[in-house]
Motif scaffolding. Structure first.
Motif, PDB file in Angstrom:
ATOM      1  N   PRO A 433       7.974   2.271   0.361  1.00 36.12           N
ATOM      2  CA  PRO A 433       8.782   1.345   1.163  1.00 36.12           C
ATOM      3  C   PRO A 433       9.889   0.678   0.357  1.00 36.12           C
ATOM      4  CG  PRO A 433       6.766   0.264   0.498  1.00 36.12           C
ATOM      5  CD  PRO A 433       6.659   1.687   0.000  1.00 36.12           C
ATOM      6  N   PRO A 436       8.068  -2.791  -1.888  1.00 38.15           N
ATOM      7  CA  PRO A 436       6.677  -2.441  -2.212  1.00 38.15           C
ATOM      8  C   PRO A 436       5.824  -3.673  -2.449  1.00 38.15           C
ATOM      9  CG  PRO A 436       8.122  -2.031  -4.087  1.00 38.15           C
ATOM     10  CD  PRO A 436       9.009  -2.399  -2.943  1.00 38.15           C
ATOM     11  N   ASP A 440       0.507  -1.415  -1.606  1.00 38.27           N
ATOM     12  CA  ASP A 440       1.186  -0.111  -1.658  1.00 38.27           C
ATOM     13  C   ASP A 440       0.941   0.569  -3.001  1.00 38.27           C
ATOM     14  OD1 ASP A 440       2.292  -0.469   0.900  1.00 38.27           O
ATOM     15  OD2 ASP A 440       4.007  -1.570   0.075  1.00 38.27           O
ATOM     16  N   HIS A 443      -2.722   1.794  -3.322  1.00 35.66           N
ATOM     17  CA  HIS A 443      -2.941   2.973  -2.489  1.00 35.66           C
ATOM     18  C   HIS A 443      -2.337   4.209  -3.144  1.00 35.66           C
ATOM     19  CE1 HIS A 443      -3.444   5.417   1.103  1.00 35.66           C
ATOM     20  NE2 HIS A 443      -2.159   5.751   1.019  1.00 35.66           N
ATOM     21  N   TRP A 444      -1.139   4.050  -3.703  1.00 36.29           N
ATOM     22  CA  TRP A 444      -0.496   5.194  -4.365  1.00 36.29           C
ATOM     23  C   TRP A 444      -1.271   5.603  -5.616  1.00 36.29           C
ATOM     24  CZ3 TRP A 444       1.529   5.323  -9.312  1.00 36.29           C
ATOM     25  CH2 TRP A 444       2.226   6.481  -9.660  1.00 36.29           C
TER      26      TRP A 444
END
Length: 985
Positions: A433, A436, A440, A443-444
């Motif tokens: 995004p 961030p 985020d 999760h990555w």
């Protein structure tokens, strides 16, 4: 030794000639006589030069060498310690903030600390010049605007705060020390020599000390750069400060007036002569005060042959600052090879850094008297980047700037950190995004194969949790500083639990830590402020700091500021950056007092800076050998020569009898030699020019193997295949996909995606028998919802919603125009080209069933719809979509006749381009398409770069790869096979 006022001429080696003259005056006296002399000097560098001059004469006693600025540290004077400058600025910042709260139209809040700095400088100037609070309060502002009345009122309120003798600033402390020293001298005058040397008396406090010294039994002044060639009428023209303060000798005229003397009463300190007396006469005449420049006509013919006076002068007029810096570097390199001492004098720090960079070509490091701005060092930039995050949403750009900084994660496995940063960058640039969050990142990181990813993601997420967008709620300054330091150290240590990495190491790190500690110590005086205000404060504080880094500099190459021009002692002096606005620099704006108010109060006029720079110029240009340099233009516009250089060139050009034009031409020729050397140095060699790898590229038209050519293309890609085949080659053959910019912006693609999603939802959610007014209300409500959810940029949301609102009536008109019912909305279709291994696919925005059973294909354009001529030749999207529909390319519909295609513009103008469809038209377009695909499935067909682009100025994603710029649009393409031969490996 006699008392009095003495001088040394411009160009004299001040330190050496000062010592020589002092020894000459004490000749015949016992050796200890020199130890009884007190010598006040103006700078630490001058003191070092004087010490060196004494030591070069063999073993000897030294006089008492004191700096004028060291007077307040004398315990006998009883001067209280100075308030730390940062504390004073923080206190004044609070006062300015309250002023702006009550009068917000006075200045933006972003300028609070710049205003505090200028206010502190004004206070020090008032202290130095002896201007009282009552004087400022009594200024007559009846003839000025209301702004100056308000600032006078504010100054009247805070002036007592600036002149508190119990908590003085450095300026007031210096004045108190001078007054205390004068009192001691008055009570018990020293019988030994007291000399003030090297100062011009430009500051009121220093002038006060110099006047006191002249009243001592053995007091003396030794003035630098006194112009003995200035005639009485020239001195007489320096009476009015409003017209004369920008003259280099004005300060000496004022000093003479204060002492009740005439400048002609000043005496030479020694028999030392200027390196070039004839040149000094020329410079003196060129700098005559404006009221007596008519003396050029009278005195110019009496000058000697100017070819001799300027024989050791060179004029370099470079085309750009880069070429100017390179020419200067070449001059310095030759001086170093010849064993000569060379100094560059310039107020332009950017030019000084360019010269340093150019010298690095030969591993020559100059001795730079100014050091390097801390804000340009690695720790300084790092701390600024961290401060930029406060009070703002964390963007992908800011995150990556921090992660790529060499100090981030500088403890531990830096390689793993950089690898993970690269993978994160690819993710953010491709999929976002834009803003961030910690979630985020976690999760990555959990989806990565690298074993270091979980710990790295946890460290980063823990750090990012701090960057929650804040309200502008004010917090104590100490809280801001504490959080700033903790966050910087956390980023620097990376995945380690303790330490601060390399953040505080080496000279720059130590200086950065000192700035943070100083800010933390003085934070109680800063009050409360918002995160934005803290960011502005920290930037202002860091910008003022400098760092001296250890380097093995060349002993004979120096970079000096203009104040060091009076030191001299160099065989060769380069006066660099001689453009108006650089040398002299433009006076900074004064937000508190205008020029007339300053004169009435007895403060220094803006021309004072110009006059000081002029005096520095007059001394520096009198060196044994001098090089004058300027750039004809900078990055923005053509530059104006410095007023002093302009005067010199004009005077010489008007003296043909003294060979002035010829002398000026010779100066330029000598400068042209260095410019030619610089151009030759940067030009490619003959061997390089013969290297085919360096030849300009031709217009490419690569011919890849047929097996590697694309077997699937979208409807929207056909126009690109026709207009810019090279882009198809790069994307579908080389598999090179452009990344989104690091700094994401709301562009046309985002706007188009948002508008299409709005219309898709509007059509899909349409109720039966919806009235026009209800449809419009629902359309605008849908637009607001989609933009809020899909567009992260508030300004873009507002602008696009307004734009869509203007187009709403046009959209609804086109929606109901044919009376069709939507069959497919954003539904994908595809078709295989018979006899070819190729598939055409696409997703029309909308396909309607008309009352007669035929189809109507609609495509919405957030920009300008293609004209019919453009559709005939290039933009085949809907024409081919119609051909697909007639051939059963959309499974939900099956083969069907198409009645019409429409491009509906959503921009200004309410445009709609409608084309009636016939079987003959779609058949022709399909045949052309099949022929196009056949052509590009031949090895001989190349993918030409920018074959028929709509506008030359539009930049393509792959123009850099095709090396556009080395070839022109008028060049013929150069087809060339790439890849293995057919059937090869």
């Amino acid at each position: 030794m006699t008392k009095g006022i003495f001088y040394l001429p411009p160009g004299a080696n001040f330190a050496t000639d000062l010592v020589t003259g002092l020894k000459g005056r004490l000749a015949g006296q016992p050796p200890e006589a020199i130890a009884r002399v007190t010598l006040f000097l103006n700078t630490a560098r001058m003191r070092r030069e004087v010490e060196l001059a004494f030591r070069q004469g063999g073993p000897t006693l030294l006089p008492k060498l004191r700096l004028i600025t060291d007077l307040p540290d004398d315990p006998r004077l009883g001067v209280p310690p100075a308030v730390p400058p940062l504390r004073r600025r923080l206190e004044l910042g609070q006062l300015v903030a309250r002023l702006l709260d009550s009068q917000p139209d006075l200045a933006p809040r972003a300028g609070i600390f710049d205003l505090a700095d200028s206010l502190a400088q004004l206070g020090e100037e008032m202290q130095g010049e002896g201007v009282s609070v009552e004087t400022v309060a009594g200024l007559d502002v009846s003839g000025h605007s209301e702004h100056w009345a308000r600032t006078r009122q504010f100054l009247s309120i805070i002036a007592p705060h600036l002149q508190d003798g119990n908590a003085p600033d450095a300026g007031l402390r210096q004045r108190l020390a001078v007054e205390a020293q004068m009192a001691l001298w008055a009570a018990d005058p020293p019988q030994d020599p007291v000399i003030v040397a090297g100062s011009t008396g430009s500051r009121g406090t220093t002038a006060l000390l110099m006047q006191a010294v002249t009243r001592l039994p053995m007091g003396a002044l030794v003035l630098p750069g006194f112009d003995a060639d200035l005639p009485p009428e020239g001195w007489a023209a320096l009476q009015d400060s409003l017209t004369a303060e920008d003259h280099p000798q004005y300060r000496y005229r004022r000093l003479a007036d204060d002492l009740g003397l005439s400048p002609t009463d000043f005496q030479p300190w020694s028999g030392a002569a200027a390196p070039s007396p004839d040149r000094n006469r020329l410079i003196s005449l060129s700098l005559r005060p404006a009221p007596v420049t008519d003396r050029w006509l009278a005195e110019g013919p009496h000058l000697p042959d100017l070819r001799g006076a300027t024989a050791e002068m060179t004029l370099i007029e470079a085309p750009t600052p880069r070429s100017e810096a390179l020419a200067i570097a070449l001059v310095l390199r030759q001086a170093a090879e010849q064993g000569r001492t060379a100094a560059v004098i310039t107020p332009d720090r950017t030019l000084a850094r360019q010269v340093t960079a150019a010298l690095d070509r030969w591993r020559l490091v100059p001795d730079d008297s100014a050091g390097r701005p801390l804000a340009l060092s690695a720790p300084g930039r790092f701390l600024l980047h961290v401060a930029d995050l406060f009070g703002a949403r964390l963007t992908a750009e800011r995150l990556l700037i921090l992660l790529k900084h060499p100090l981030t994660a500088s403890t531990g496995d830096r390689g793993a950190h950089l690898r993970l940063t690269r993978e994160l960058e690819l993710r953010l640039r491709r999929h976002g995004p834009v803003f961030p969050t910690a979630a985020d990142i976690l999760h990555w990181a959990s989806a990565q194969d690298a074993p270091e990813a979980p710990a790295w993601g946890t460290f980063l997420a823990r750090t990012l949790a701090v960057f929650v967008p804040e309200t502008e709620q004010a917090l104590p300054l100490s809280d801001h500083v504490h959080r700033h330091r903790d966050l910087a150290e956390a980023l620097a240590r990376g995945t380690h639990e303790t330490g601060s990495g390399a953040l505080w190491l080496k000279e720059a790190g130590e200086q950065a830590l000192a700035v943070m500690q100083d800010l933390q110590a003085e934070a109680p005086h800063g009050g409360a402020m918002s995160a934005t205000e803290y960011r502005d404060l920290f930037s202002a504080v860091l910008t003022q700091a400098e760092v001296r880094e250890a380097a093995q500099s060349h002993p004979r190459i120096m970079l000096w500021g203009t104040v060091e021009a009076r030191i001299q002692g160099a065989d060769l002096v380069v006066l660099a950056g001689l453009n108006d606005g650089t040398w002299p620099q433009l006076p900074p704006p004064d937000p508190w007092l205008n020029r007339a108010m300053r004169k009435e109060a007895g403060l220094l006029l803006p021309e004072r800076r110009v006059g000081l720079s002029a005096h520095d110029y007059q001394q520096a240009v009198a060196a044994p050998e001098v090089v004058l340099t300027r750039s004809v233009r900078d990055a923005e516009a053509e530059c104006v020569p410095s007023r002093w250089l302009n005067r010199l060139m004009n005077l010489m050009s008007g003296l043909p009898e003294q060979h002035g034009p010829e002398a000026l031409s010779l100066m330029r020729n000598r400068g042209g030699h260095w410019l030619a050397l610089g151009a030759a140095l940067e030009a490619p060699s003959l061997a390089q020019m013969a290297d085919p790898r360096l030849a300009p590229a031709g217009r490419p038209a690569p011919q890849p193997p047929v097996a590697q050519r694309p077997r699937r293309l979208a409807l929207t890609a056909i126009a690109r295949l026709i207009r810019d085949p090279y882009a198809i080659y790069a994307r579908h053959v080389l598999r090179l996909y452009p990344l989104d910019p690091l700094h994401p912006v709301a562009d046309a693609r985002d706007r188009g995606n948002a508008f299409h999603l709005i219309l898709e939802r509007f059509v899909r959610e349409r109720p039966e028998d919806e009235a026009l007014a209800a449809a419009r209300a629902r359309l605008l409500a849908t637009a607001a919802e989609v933009l809020e959810a899909e567009v992260p940029f508030p300004a873009a949301r507002a602008l696009w919603l307004a734009r869509f609102s203007r187009a709403a009536n046009h959209v609804l008109t086109q929606d109901r125009k044919r009376g069709g019912a939507a069959l497919l909305v954003e539904s994908k279709g595809q078709i295989t080209v018979p006899g070819h291994d190729f598939t055409l696919f696409g997703t029309p925005d909308r396909i309607d069933r008309l009352p007669d059973g035929r189809l109507h294909l609609i495509d919405y354009k957030s920009g300008t719809p293609p004209t019919k001529k453009q559709q005939d030749h290039y933009d085949k999207q809907l024409l081919l979509a119609a051909a697909m529909a007639e051939r059963g390319g959309f499974a939900e519909i099956g083969p069907a006749d198409v009645a019409e295609i429409s491009y509906v513009g959503l921009g200004a103008g309410e445009k709609a381009v409608e084309t009636e469809i016939t079987p003959e038209l779609t058949g022709s377009e399909w045949d052309k398409f099949v022929l196009l695909i056949e052509r590009y499935h031949r090895r001989a067909t190349g993918y030409t770069a920018r074959r028929a682009v709509f506008e030359d100025r539009i930049e393509g994603d792959y123009d850099h790869l095709s090396r556009l710029g080395e070839w022109q649009m008028s060049d013929r393409a150069a087809p060339a096979p790439v890849g293995p031969e057919e059937g090869g490996a």
